[in-house]
Design a protein around this motif. Structure first.
Motif, PDB file in Angstrom:
ATOM      1  N   ASP A 106     -44.855  -6.487 -34.884  1.00  0.00           N
ATOM      2  CA  ASP A 106     -45.887  -5.853 -34.050  1.00  0.00           C
ATOM      3  C   ASP A 106     -47.272  -6.178 -34.572  1.00  0.00           C
ATOM      4  N   THR A 107     -47.455  -6.239 -35.874  1.00  0.00           N
ATOM      5  CA  THR A 107     -48.772  -6.517 -36.447  1.00  0.00           C
ATOM      6  C   THR A 107     -49.211  -7.950 -36.143  1.00  0.00           C
ATOM      7  N   GLU A 108     -48.304  -8.911 -36.259  1.00  0.00           N
ATOM      8  CA  GLU A 108     -48.672 -10.317 -36.064  1.00  0.00           C
ATOM      9  C   GLU A 108     -48.789 -10.711 -34.594  1.00  0.00           C
ATOM     10  N   ALA A 109     -48.123 -10.017 -33.708  1.00  0.00           N
ATOM     11  CA  ALA A 109     -48.121 -10.401 -32.293  1.00  0.00           C
ATOM     12  C   ALA A 109     -48.971  -9.472 -31.426  1.00  0.00           C
ATOM     13  N   ILE A 110     -49.856  -8.671 -32.025  1.00  0.00           N
ATOM     14  CA  ILE A 110     -50.577  -7.663 -31.264  1.00  0.00           C
ATOM     15  C   ILE A 110     -51.567  -8.253 -30.253  1.00  0.00           C
ATOM     16  N   TYR A 111     -52.080  -9.471 -30.494  1.00  0.00           N
ATOM     17  CA  TYR A 111     -53.110 -10.032 -29.604  1.00  0.00           C
ATOM     18  C   TYR A 111     -52.530 -10.932 -28.497  1.00  0.00           C
ATOM     19  N   PHE A 112     -51.252 -11.104 -28.442  1.00  0.00           N
ATOM     20  CA  PHE A 112     -50.655 -11.942 -27.411  1.00  0.00           C
ATOM     21  C   PHE A 112     -50.345 -11.126 -26.166  1.00  0.00           C
ATOM     22  N   ASP A 113     -49.987 -11.865 -25.090  1.00  0.00           N
ATOM     23  CA  ASP A 113     -49.689 -11.221 -23.814  1.00  0.00           C
ATOM     24  C   ASP A 113     -48.664 -10.100 -24.004  1.00  0.00           C
ATOM     25  N   GLU A 114     -48.961  -8.954 -23.401  1.00  0.00           N
ATOM     26  CA  GLU A 114     -48.133  -7.780 -23.632  1.00  0.00           C
ATOM     27  C   GLU A 114     -46.707  -7.981 -23.116  1.00  0.00           C
ATOM     28  N   LYS A 121     -30.466   3.329 -45.006  1.00  0.00           N
ATOM     29  CA  LYS A 121     -30.876   2.103 -45.693  1.00  0.00           C
ATOM     30  C   LYS A 121     -31.105   0.972 -44.697  1.00  0.00           C
ATOM     31  N   LEU A 122     -30.174   0.780 -43.774  1.00  0.00           N
ATOM     32  CA  LEU A 122     -30.317  -0.292 -42.800  1.00  0.00           C
ATOM     33  C   LEU A 122     -31.480  -0.016 -41.854  1.00  0.00           C
ATOM     34  N   GLY A 123     -31.649   1.251 -41.445  1.00  0.00           N
ATOM     35  CA  GLY A 123     -32.749   1.587 -40.537  1.00  0.00           C
ATOM     36  C   GLY A 123     -34.107   1.289 -41.137  1.00  0.00           C
ATOM     37  N   SER A 124     -34.256   1.568 -42.425  1.00  0.00           N
ATOM     38  CA  SER A 124     -35.553   1.294 -43.073  1.00  0.00           C
ATOM     39  C   SER A 124     -35.830  -0.206 -43.148  1.00  0.00           C
ATOM     40  N   ILE A 125     -34.810  -1.018 -43.368  1.00  0.00           N
ATOM     41  CA  ILE A 125     -35.001  -2.476 -43.427  1.00  0.00           C
ATOM     42  C   ILE A 125     -35.419  -3.006 -42.051  1.00  0.00           C
ATOM     43  N   LEU A 126     -34.754  -2.563 -40.985  1.00  0.00           N
ATOM     44  CA  LEU A 126     -35.104  -3.026 -39.645  1.00  0.00           C
ATOM     45  C   LEU A 126     -36.499  -2.564 -39.242  1.00  0.00           C
ATOM     46  N   ASP A 127     -36.861  -1.330 -39.564  1.00  0.00           N
ATOM     47  CA  ASP A 127     -38.201  -0.826 -39.229  1.00  0.00           C
ATOM     48  C   ASP A 127     -39.288  -1.656 -39.887  1.00  0.00           C
ATOM     49  N   ALA A 128     -39.033  -2.088 -41.115  1.00  0.00           N
ATOM     50  CA  ALA A 128     -40.038  -2.874 -41.832  1.00  0.00           C
ATOM     51  C   ALA A 128     -40.297  -4.199 -41.117  1.00  0.00           C
ATOM     52  N   TYR A 129     -39.275  -4.895 -40.679  1.00  0.00           N
ATOM     53  CA  TYR A 129     -39.473  -6.200 -40.024  1.00  0.00           C
ATOM     54  C   TYR A 129     -40.029  -6.048 -38.604  1.00  0.00           C
ATOM     55  N   MET A 130     -39.647  -5.000 -37.900  1.00  0.00           N
ATOM     56  CA  MET A 130     -40.201  -4.785 -36.570  1.00  0.00           C
ATOM     57  C   MET A 130     -41.688  -4.438 -36.662  1.00  0.00           C
ATOM     58  N   SER A 131     -42.096  -3.696 -37.686  1.00  0.00           N
ATOM     59  CA  SER A 131     -43.524  -3.385 -37.883  1.00  0.00           C
ATOM     60  C   SER A 131     -44.320  -4.655 -38.187  1.00  0.00           C
ATOM     61  N   GLU A 132     -43.769  -5.559 -38.992  1.00  0.00           N
ATOM     62  CA  GLU A 132     -44.454  -6.820 -39.284  1.00  0.00           C
ATOM     63  C   GLU A 132     -44.625  -7.651 -38.004  1.00  0.00           C
ATOM     64  N   GLU A 155     -41.793 -17.878 -32.112  1.00  0.00           N
ATOM     65  CA  GLU A 155     -41.825 -18.349 -33.493  1.00  0.00           C
ATOM     66  C   GLU A 155     -41.886 -17.191 -34.481  1.00  0.00           C
ATOM     67  N   ILE A 156     -42.729 -16.186 -34.156  1.00  0.00           N
ATOM     68  CA  ILE A 156     -42.823 -15.024 -35.050  1.00  0.00           C
ATOM     69  C   ILE A 156     -41.486 -14.295 -35.116  1.00  0.00           C
ATOM     70  N   ALA A 157     -40.884 -14.110 -33.965  1.00  0.00           N
ATOM     71  CA  ALA A 157     -39.597 -13.399 -33.941  1.00  0.00           C
ATOM     72  C   ALA A 157     -38.542 -14.154 -34.739  1.00  0.00           C
ATOM     73  N   ASN A 158     -38.499 -15.475 -34.577  1.00  0.00           N
ATOM     74  CA  ASN A 158     -37.531 -16.266 -35.338  1.00  0.00           C
ATOM     75  C   ASN A 158     -37.789 -16.201 -36.832  1.00  0.00           C
ATOM     76  N   GLU A 159     -39.076 -16.179 -37.176  1.00  0.00           N
ATOM     77  CA  GLU A 159     -39.434 -16.094 -38.605  1.00  0.00           C
ATOM     78  C   GLU A 159     -38.964 -14.773 -39.204  1.00  0.00           C
ATOM     79  N   LYS A 160     -39.185 -13.659 -38.482  1.00  0.00           N
ATOM     80  CA  LYS A 160     -38.776 -12.360 -39.011  1.00  0.00           C
ATOM     81  C   LYS A 160     -37.248 -12.262 -39.102  1.00  0.00           C
ATOM     82  N   LEU A 161     -36.595 -12.844 -38.106  1.00  0.00           N
ATOM     83  CA  LEU A 161     -35.129 -12.822 -38.144  1.00  0.00           C
ATOM     84  C   LEU A 161     -34.609 -13.643 -39.323  1.00  0.00           C
ATOM     85  N   SER A 162     -35.269 -14.762 -39.581  1.00  0.00           N
ATOM     86  CA  SER A 162     -34.872 -15.588 -40.720  1.00  0.00           C
ATOM     87  C   SER A 162     -35.078 -14.847 -42.035  1.00  0.00           C
TER      88      SER A 162
END
Length: 829
Positions: free
Chosen positions: A339-347, A326-337, A293-300
């Motif tokens: 990682d922050t939201e999914a840090i407590y789930f199964d690795e 420009k594109l690299g900075s946009i992708l890094d921002a969503y991948m960081s979000e 769900e988190i991954a789908n949300e970030k992709l959306s």
């Protein structure tokens, strides 16, 4: 059938998942490249229920094993098989499940049947329920217990997933489908209502989980043609099945195609480990659902991000500087979000979902990256074209210009690719680079061909101009040294053209073979110009021969029109004229560009000059030198006029020039008659003897009578010559008298007026001349018409002029318009 369409066993009869086989299947069908644009279809039903495999093979053109009707009803499909549908868009894979309630497993071993059915519902977008028509409305019909169990577990085991259940009624009876479908839907609804559900989903409708569709097919064995037509119509419903409004248009929770094998393996593993259909471990389930769900949300969010949309729109217009950063900075921002939201789930789940998210994000932006590379390729291809054009205008060498411009364009393209690259993906731009290189080579080759063709055309035109007209002039004045002059002209012009052409070719840096080929082709063209002109002139050889004969026969050594006074040797003049014409024929008989000696002229002179026409018309014998289609020492390719053709032309030439000779002889006789005004000597002697006494008597009476008789004689002589009495009576006595009567009085008046004017010392100017000055051309036309009346072959004549070629310096005298022999004879008479 191709390897990519062969079926593979996904799960064997013992429940083992064939992971290597599925991986090979995905590579063969390139399923992983489809992303979300694919659909999964499965079929379930009782064993040998009207042929599930048969239906799939006809519907999707697969190769599942079918039941042999002659061996009775038995299990043909063991486990679960997987195949790719043929000719359906989007990519569709179909699963053939082992039939339920088979006697091979027994009544108590139903675990595998339930697990396979649950597996099919879990990963399929569309599930075909194959059932007998006569089972509709029956309480103990096949599949009803199985559907009830599946409905119960579906809500407990998986997150809600919209699956389409397509019930296929086999061996349809005469009962209309409109009557069967409500009964079937009522049965399904009863099963759904009887399933116990959690409180949260107690009021959930069946349509929240499933889309129900019903279709019916005739018996395959009894109505095969009707069955095939119905299957073809059903097949159309699977086209664009995942599009809005399609069979699976509102599906949810789709796994990317690249993870199909892993997802299927994990689902089957969970099902197999829970034979009693217990829920999977809570931790893994939550991690799986939440991380997805988190991954789908970030992709959306990435899809609707304004910075990304602006960057995407800018790329549509052309190259964008700093695209990769420009594109690299946009992708890094969503991948960081993420990682922050999914840090407590199964690795393991978190990492897998992160990779899926990254893959989807890159899949989203990759078309834009490809579009950017396309713009770069177009830009630097145009740059190469412009630089190439400028370099050629500055008269640089062609090959060196291509190398320099190509290296510059490729180097700048590489710099643009480096600017567009991102750190998250190792995208390869080599294909686009190779495409640019091929386009550059293709354009350079095209320009080279165009320039080369233009260069060749220019030198061919130059050779044509410098050879064609001078060669034609030399042929018009054909003589002993004609071919020597043509060879010198050809050699001189060809050497000049080849020298300039070689210098022009040096800039293309052709290999030796290609260079020699171009030079050889131009040499051959120069020779072909001469040969072509020679063949054209050979076609006019008869006209040239008659012109040459007319020039020699009708003109004297001072090129003045010949007057036939009777003193000329017509036989000798005719022989000389014919000899000159025969020499011209020998010149035109063969191409002599190679300085090879031949005996054509001597053969023609010895064979034709002294041969009478009657002898020439005799059948050719083996001893006749001209009874051949080839000349000695002359190749057939260099032969313009064969010996046999020469003989035929000579016979025609003599026939057509015979009239001129006859007219010359007639002119001599007419001239002699015109100068012989006195009676024959014997007549004069008789008159003198018989009239002597009367003359003496007349003179003795009056001597003036003698003077009167003399004046009368002179007047009669003048009238005879002026009226041309002999010519008037050539067409008959009556016409002669009529013409004489109309001309007599005006002629007498003209003679008297002339005498009076001469007596007064004034020049005589005729008032109404009966014979105006003769126009040579009109007189010649009249003579030709008279000649045509007596002989259908016209006399030969040609115009006179002196042609010169400013390039070659060759002067070409041609014969002048001359009065024919018959005209000269008439004028002399």
């Amino acid at each position: 059938m191709g390897e990519e369409f062969r079926s593979v066993q996904l799960i064997d009869g013992d429940g083992e998942f064939n992971f290597p086989g599925v991986e090979h299947f995905m590579k063969a069908t390139r399923l992983a490249e489809c992303g979300l644009s694919y659909a999964v279809v499965s079929i379930m039903g009782p064993q040998s229920s009207a042929g599930k495999s048969t239906l799939l093979n006809h519907l999707f053109q697969t190769d599942f094993r079918e039941m042999d009707a002659f061996r009775g009803r038995s299990q043909t499909t063991k486990g679960i098989w997987l195949a790719k549908c043929v000719g359906i868009d989007p990519c569709t894979v179909v699963m053939d499940l082992e039939g339920t309630d088979g006697r091979e497993r027994g009544e108590d071993d139903t675990a595998f049947e339930k697990q396979s059915a649950l597996f099919a519902l879990a990963i399929s977008d569309i599930v075909l329920i194959n059932m007998w028509c006569h089972d509709i409305g029956r309480e103990q019909a096949a599949n009803k217990p199985l559907l009830k169990t599946v409905f119960q577990v579906m809500m407990r085991l998986f997150s809600p997933r919209k699956t389409t259940l397509l019930f296929v009624i086999r061996d349809k009876t005469k009962t209309p489908l409109e009557h069967l479908e409500p009964v079937l839907r009522e049965d399904i609804q009863k099963i759904w209502d009887s399933v116990s559900r959690p409180d949260a989903q107690k009021d959930t409708a069946l349509s929240e989980f499933f889309n129900l569709e019903v279709t019916a097919l005739s018996s395959y064995e009894e109505k095969e043609e009707q069955f095939e037509n119905q299957v073809a119509e059903l097949r159309q419903r699977f086209a664009h099945s995942i599009a809005p409004g399609g069979l699976a248009g509102d599906r949810r929770g789709v796994v990317p195609a690249s993870g199909f094998s892993f997802s299927a393996q994990q689902i089957w593993k969970v099902i197999r480990e829970n034979k009693d259909l217990d829920l999977p471990a809570h931790k893994v389930m939550v991690a799986t659902v939440r991380c997805e769900e988190i991954a789908n949300e970030k992709l959306s969010h990435l899809t609707s991000d304004e910075r990304w949309l602006e960057l995407e729109e800018a790329v549509q217009s052309g190259p964008v500087s700093g695209f990769g950063k420009k594109l690299g900075s946009i992708l890094d921002a969503y991948m960081s979000e993420y990682d922050t939201e999914a840090i407590y789930f199964d690795e393991g789940v978190r990492t897998a979902k992160r990779k899926q998210l990254e893959s989807k994000a890159l899949h989203l932006v990759h078309p834009t990256y490809q579009a950017l590379l396309g713009h770069l390729r177009t830009k630097f291809l145009e740059k190469f074209k412009n630089d190439m054009e400028d370099a050629l205008k500055s008269r640089k060498g062609f090959a060196s210009s291509v190398r320099e411009c190509s290296q510059t364009s490729i180097l700048e393209f590489d710099q643009g690719c480096a600017d567009a690259a991102i750190s998250q993906a190792d995208w390869d731009a080599s294909r686009v680079r190779e495409k640019l290189s091929r386009d550059i080579d293709a354009h350079a080759h095209s320009v080279q061909n165009a320039k080369m063709s233009e260069l060749i055309r220019r030198y061919e035109a130059k050779l044509t101009e410098s050879l064609a007209e001078p060669v034609e002039c030399l042929f018009e004045a054909a003589g002993k040294d004609t071919w020597a002059s043509i060879r010198n002209l050809h050699k001189h012009e060809a050497e000049n053209a080849l020298s300039e052409f070689s210098s022009s070719l040096s800039g293309f840096e052709l290999d030796k073979v290609a260079f020699d080929e171009k030079i050889t082709n131009l040499k051959e063209f120069a020779r072909s110009v001469v040969e072509k002109k020679a063949r054209e002139e050979a076609g006019k050889v008869l006209i040239r021969m008659k012109d040459r004969f007319s020039a020699v026969f009708s003109q004297d050594k001072d090129s003045m029109p010949r007057v036939w006074t009777g003193k000329e040797d017509v036989r000798k003049i005719t022989k000389n004229a014919r000899a000159e014409a025969l020499k011209l024929l020998s010149v035109m008989a063969a191409i002599r560009l190679d300085e090879n000696l031949d005996k054509i002229e001597s053969t023609l002179l010895s064979t034709l000059m002294d041969a009478p026409i009657a002898q020439e018309r005799k059948p050719v014998t083996s001893t006749d030198p001209l009874a051949s289609s080839t000349w000695e020492e002359v190749s057939p390719s260099n032969t313009l006029i064969t010996p046999v053709q020469c003989k035929s032309l000579w016979r025609q030439f003599k026939t057509e020039t015979e009239y001129s000779v006859t007219q010359a002889i007639s002119a001599q006789e007419a001239h002699r008659r015109g100068n012989s005004v006195l009676p024959p000597p014997w007549a004069i002697l008789a008159i003198a003897i018989l009239g002597f006494n009367e003359l003496m008597v007349l003179l003795s009476r009056n001597p003036l009578y003698l003077l009167v008789i003399f004046v009368v004689f002179l007047l009669f002589k003048a009238l005879w010559v002026q009226l041309d009495v002999s010519s008037l009576f050539q067409n008959g006595i009556l016409s002669g008298f009529l013409s004489l009567s109309t001309r007599f009085l005006p002629t007498v008046m003209d003679i008297l007026r002339r005498l009076a004017d001469e007596g007064q010392g004034q020049p005589h100017v005729p008032q109404n001349p009966q014979h105006p000055p003769l126009d040579p051309l009109s007189f010649r036309r009249d003579s030709q018409r008279q000649a045509q009346l007596s002989n259908p072959v016209p006399d030969a004549s040609s115009s006179s002029s002196t042609l010169s070629s400013p390039r070659s310096g060759v002067e070409c005298p041609a014969t002048s318009h001359m009065v024919d022999a018959d005209t000269e004879a008439s004028s002399t008479a």
